[in-house]
Design a protein around this motif. Structure first.
Motif, PDB file in Angstrom:
ATOM      1  N   LEU A  20       0.880  -1.151  -0.008  1.00 60.03           N
ATOM      2  CA  LEU A  20       0.054   0.159   0.135  1.00 60.03           C
ATOM      3  C   LEU A  20       0.913   1.305  -0.047  1.00 60.03           C
ATOM      4  O   LEU A  20       0.319   2.317  -0.156  1.00 60.03           O
ATOM      5  CB  LEU A  20      -0.955   0.068   1.154  1.00 60.03           C
ATOM      6  N   LYS A  21       2.008   1.043   0.207  1.00 56.30           N
ATOM      7  CA  LYS A  21       3.035   2.291   0.068  1.00 56.30           C
ATOM      8  C   LYS A  21       2.791   3.404   1.150  1.00 56.30           C
ATOM      9  O   LYS A  21       2.574   4.224   1.090  1.00 56.30           O
ATOM     10  CB  LYS A  21       3.064   2.975  -1.195  1.00 56.30           C
ATOM     11  N   VAL A  22       2.618   2.688   2.442  1.00 51.90           N
ATOM     12  CA  VAL A  22       2.253   3.362   3.710  1.00 51.90           C
ATOM     13  C   VAL A  22       3.419   3.744   4.288  1.00 51.90           C
ATOM     14  O   VAL A  22       4.289   2.932   4.739  1.00 51.90           O
ATOM     15  CB  VAL A  22       1.569   2.568   4.469  1.00 51.90           C
ATOM     16  N   ALA A  23       3.640   5.121   4.606  1.00 53.30           N
ATOM     17  CA  ALA A  23       4.751   5.706   5.146  1.00 53.30           C
ATOM     18  C   ALA A  23       4.493   5.749   6.756  1.00 53.30           C
ATOM     19  O   ALA A  23       3.189   5.976   7.105  1.00 53.30           O
ATOM     20  CB  ALA A  23       5.335   7.005   4.554  1.00 53.30           C
ATOM     21  N   GLY A  24       5.469   5.854   7.478  1.00 48.40           N
ATOM     22  CA  GLY A  24       5.166   6.018   9.085  1.00 48.40           C
ATOM     23  C   GLY A  24       4.993   4.783   9.897  1.00 48.40           C
ATOM     24  O   GLY A  24       4.576   5.109  11.002  1.00 48.40           O
ATOM     25  N   GLY A  25       4.888   3.661   9.201  1.00 47.13           N
ATOM     26  CA  GLY A  25       4.842   2.412   9.874  1.00 47.13           C
ATOM     27  C   GLY A  25       5.773   1.853  10.467  1.00 47.13           C
ATOM     28  O   GLY A  25       6.783   1.228   9.563  1.00 47.13           O
ATOM     29  N   GLU A  26       6.165   1.173  11.638  1.00 48.75           N
ATOM     30  CA  GLU A  26       7.079   0.564  11.886  1.00 48.75           C
ATOM     31  C   GLU A  26       6.819  -0.904  12.705  1.00 48.75           C
ATOM     32  O   GLU A  26       6.106  -0.920  13.591  1.00 48.75           O
ATOM     33  CB  GLU A  26       7.929   1.305  12.995  1.00 48.75           C
ATOM     34  N   VAL A  27       7.050  -1.913  12.015  1.00 44.93           N
ATOM     35  CA  VAL A  27       6.736  -3.274  12.668  1.00 44.93           C
ATOM     36  C   VAL A  27       7.675  -3.886  13.385  1.00 44.93           C
ATOM     37  O   VAL A  27       8.975  -3.866  13.152  1.00 44.93           O
ATOM     38  CB  VAL A  27       6.306  -4.208  11.496  1.00 44.93           C
ATOM     39  N   VAL A  28       7.454  -4.350  14.825  1.00 47.03           N
ATOM     40  CA  VAL A  28       8.324  -4.634  15.738  1.00 47.03           C
ATOM     41  C   VAL A  28       7.931  -6.099  16.052  1.00 47.03           C
ATOM     42  O   VAL A  28       6.862  -6.366  16.535  1.00 47.03           O
ATOM     43  CB  VAL A  28       8.408  -3.903  17.129  1.00 47.03           C
ATOM     44  N   LEU A  29       8.864  -7.118  15.500  1.00 47.93           N
ATOM     45  CA  LEU A  29       8.460  -8.572  15.975  1.00 47.93           C
ATOM     46  C   LEU A  29       8.804  -8.750  17.486  1.00 47.93           C
ATOM     47  O   LEU A  29       9.874  -8.811  17.844  1.00 47.93           O
ATOM     48  CB  LEU A  29       9.063  -9.543  15.195  1.00 47.93           C
ATOM     49  N   ALA A  30       7.962  -8.772  18.259  1.00 48.89           N
ATOM     50  CA  ALA A  30       7.916  -9.098  20.001  1.00 48.89           C
ATOM     51  C   ALA A  30       6.698  -9.254  20.532  1.00 48.89           C
ATOM     52  O   ALA A  30       5.713  -8.873  20.240  1.00 48.89           O
ATOM     53  CB  ALA A  30       8.632  -7.613  20.408  1.00 48.89           C
ATOM     54  N   ASP A  31       7.082  -9.801  21.687  1.00 48.24           N
ATOM     55  CA  ASP A  31       5.783 -10.127  22.746  1.00 48.24           C
ATOM     56  C   ASP A  31       5.616  -8.680  23.263  1.00 48.24           C
ATOM     57  O   ASP A  31       6.510  -8.067  23.353  1.00 48.24           O
ATOM     58  CB  ASP A  31       6.253 -11.110  23.689  1.00 48.24           C
ATOM     59  N   ALA A  32       4.303  -8.611  23.410  1.00 45.28           N
ATOM     60  CA  ALA A  32       3.863  -7.142  23.867  1.00 45.28           C
ATOM     61  C   ALA A  32       4.397  -7.016  25.374  1.00 45.28           C
ATOM     62  O   ALA A  32       4.757  -5.933  25.649  1.00 45.28           O
ATOM     63  CB  ALA A  32       2.459  -7.112  23.670  1.00 45.28           C
ATOM     64  N   LEU A  33       4.348  -7.832  25.989  1.00 45.30           N
ATOM     65  CA  LEU A  33       4.689  -7.476  27.464  1.00 45.30           C
ATOM     66  C   LEU A  33       6.241  -7.384  27.608  1.00 45.30           C
ATOM     67  O   LEU A  33       6.758  -6.539  28.174  1.00 45.30           O
ATOM     68  CB  LEU A  33       4.624  -8.597  28.473  1.00 45.30           C
ATOM     69  N   ALA A  34       7.103  -8.033  26.671  1.00 45.89           N
ATOM     70  CA  ALA A  34       8.602  -7.907  26.568  1.00 45.89           C
ATOM     71  C   ALA A  34       8.873  -6.580  26.057  1.00 45.89           C
ATOM     72  O   ALA A  34       9.860  -5.887  26.304  1.00 45.89           O
ATOM     73  CB  ALA A  34       9.118  -9.114  25.835  1.00 45.89           C
ATOM     74  N   HIS A  35       8.020  -5.939  25.106  1.00 45.54           N
ATOM     75  CA  HIS A  35       8.324  -4.936  24.505  1.00 45.54           C
ATOM     76  C   HIS A  35       8.208  -3.539  25.443  1.00 45.54           C
ATOM     77  O   HIS A  35       8.995  -2.712  25.471  1.00 45.54           O
ATOM     78  CB  HIS A  35       7.570  -4.834  23.248  1.00 45.54           C
ATOM     79  N   LEU A  36       7.212  -3.860  26.305  1.00 48.64           N
ATOM     80  CA  LEU A  36       7.039  -2.674  27.291  1.00 48.64           C
ATOM     81  C   LEU A  36       7.975  -2.649  28.331  1.00 48.64           C
ATOM     82  O   LEU A  36       8.046  -1.842  29.149  1.00 48.64           O
ATOM     83  CB  LEU A  36       5.559  -2.890  27.729  1.00 48.64           C
ATOM     84  N   ALA A  37       8.909  -3.771  28.465  1.00 52.92           N
ATOM     85  CA  ALA A  37       9.915  -3.659  29.329  1.00 52.92           C
ATOM     86  C   ALA A  37      11.117  -3.146  28.823  1.00 52.92           C
ATOM     87  O   ALA A  37      12.255  -2.813  29.573  1.00 52.92           O
ATOM     88  CB  ALA A  37      10.369  -5.045  29.773  1.00 52.92           C
ATOM     89  N   MET A  38      11.294  -2.767  27.479  1.00 56.49           N
ATOM     90  CA  MET A  38      12.025  -2.073  26.980  1.00 56.49           C
ATOM     91  C   MET A  38      12.182  -0.396  27.181  1.00 56.49           C
ATOM     92  O   MET A  38      11.289  -0.021  27.664  1.00 56.49           O
ATOM     93  CB  MET A  38      12.306  -1.979  25.489  1.00 56.49           C
ATOM     94  N   GLY A  80       6.395   4.361  31.055  1.00 55.72           N
ATOM     95  CA  GLY A  80       6.647   5.660  30.432  1.00 55.72           C
ATOM     96  C   GLY A  80       6.286   5.663  28.969  1.00 55.72           C
ATOM     97  O   GLY A  80       6.754   6.401  28.407  1.00 55.72           O
ATOM     98  N   TRP A  81       5.301   4.690  28.649  1.00 53.57           N
ATOM     99  CA  TRP A  81       4.726   4.575  27.130  1.00 53.57           C
ATOM    100  C   TRP A  81       3.656   5.643  26.764  1.00 53.57           C
ATOM    101  O   TRP A  81       3.386   5.636  25.808  1.00 53.57           O
ATOM    102  CB  TRP A  81       4.178   3.150  26.939  1.00 53.57           C
ATOM    103  N   LEU A  82       3.066   6.391  27.853  1.00 52.68           N
ATOM    104  CA  LEU A  82       2.166   7.198  27.604  1.00 52.68           C
ATOM    105  C   LEU A  82       2.401   8.629  27.634  1.00 52.68           C
ATOM    106  O   LEU A  82       2.716   8.795  28.778  1.00 52.68           O
ATOM    107  CB  LEU A  82       0.773   6.845  28.441  1.00 52.68           C
ATOM    108  N   ALA A  83       1.782   9.464  26.736  1.00 48.64           N
ATOM    109  CA  ALA A  83       1.905  10.757  27.210  1.00 48.64           C
ATOM    110  C   ALA A  83       1.061  11.303  28.196  1.00 48.64           C
ATOM    111  O   ALA A  83       0.015  10.483  28.228  1.00 48.64           O
ATOM    112  CB  ALA A  83       1.474  11.478  25.842  1.00 48.64           C
ATOM    113  N   PRO A  84       0.926  12.500  28.520  1.00 48.86           N
ATOM    114  CA  PRO A  84       0.016  13.013  29.637  1.00 48.86           C
ATOM    115  C   PRO A  84      -1.417  12.674  29.234  1.00 48.86           C
ATOM    116  O   PRO A  84      -2.283  12.368  30.285  1.00 48.86           O
ATOM    117  CB  PRO A  84       0.221  14.620  29.864  1.00 48.86           C
ATOM    118  N   ALA A  85      -1.787  12.951  28.045  1.00 49.36           N
ATOM    119  CA  ALA A  85      -3.277  12.888  27.748  1.00 49.36           C
ATOM    120  C   ALA A  85      -3.432  11.864  26.714  1.00 49.36           C
ATOM    121  O   ALA A  85      -4.195  11.992  25.935  1.00 49.36           O
ATOM    122  CB  ALA A  85      -3.970  14.257  27.426  1.00 49.36           C
TER     123      ALA A  85
END
Length: 191
Positions: free
Chosen positions: A94-112, A142-147
């Motif tokens: 689809l020639k979509v810009a701005g997308g980054e795919v990370v192959l990872a378990d979600a809980l493990a990713h949140l520990a990064m 620390g993954w969430l902005a204030p709002a």
């Protein structure tokens, strides 16, 4: 239960009516069109320029819909290699810009080390029961902005235990799905 391979449609924005290829993978449950349409109507005032996190991305339909409607960046986190590869292929086709795919378990990713996002899609596999641990990881890591706006999809009769400063903004039910949009605040509710 296996999902049948097929295609789902992007319903709005620059990619409107584009089709995403959906691989045959156990437990893959794309968010229905009707639910996505409702969600993105709710998000219309805030989607432009958003930095979004599509946690447990699956097909990536939520994140790709966000990019189609003006989000500037979406990180897709998916642990299944087949789903991640299909997602990369759909973004490339689809020639979509701005997308980054990370192959990872979600809980493990949140520990990064985190980078805060202003919009999060939290739609884990229903059988895994990950809403509360993922929400806790988002909030304390620390993954969430204030709002931040947080979309949560769960079984129809389940309201997951979420951080007390995530305030329900809108919710609905469609078929066997409860879909809800929360807004993170810095204030805890009064008891």
């Amino acid at each position: 239960m296996k999902a049948t391979p097929g295609r789902i449609r992007i319903i709005g924005g620059s990619l409107r009516n584009s089709r995403l290829e959906v691989p045959e993978l156990p437990g893959l449950r794309p968010t229905p069109e009707r639910v996505r349409e409702t969600l993105f109507n709710w998000l219309a005032p805030v989607i432009a320029g958003a930095h979004a996190l599509d946690l447990c991305a699956g097909t990536g339909a939520l994140g790709i819909e966000a990019l189609s409607r003006g989000a500037s960046r979406v990180r897709f986190v998916e642990r299944d290699p087949g789903a991640a590869q299909a997602l990369r292929a759909n973004l490339a086709r689809l020639k979509v810009a701005g997308g980054e795919v990370v192959l990872a378990d979600a809980l493990a990713h949140l520990a990064m080390p985190p980078s805060p996002f202003g919009l999060v899609f939290l739609d884990p596999p229903f059988a895994a029961g990950l809403w509360t641990p993922l929400a806790r990881g988002l909030e304390t890591g620390g993954w969430l902005a204030p709002a931040t706006w947080i979309y949560v999809e769960s079984p129809r009769d389940l309201e997951p235990a979420l951080p007390p400063n995530w305030r329900l903004h809108r919710e609905g039910r469609a078929g066997e799905v409860r879909h809800a949009l929360y807004r993170r605040t810095s204030e805890l509710p009064l008891s």
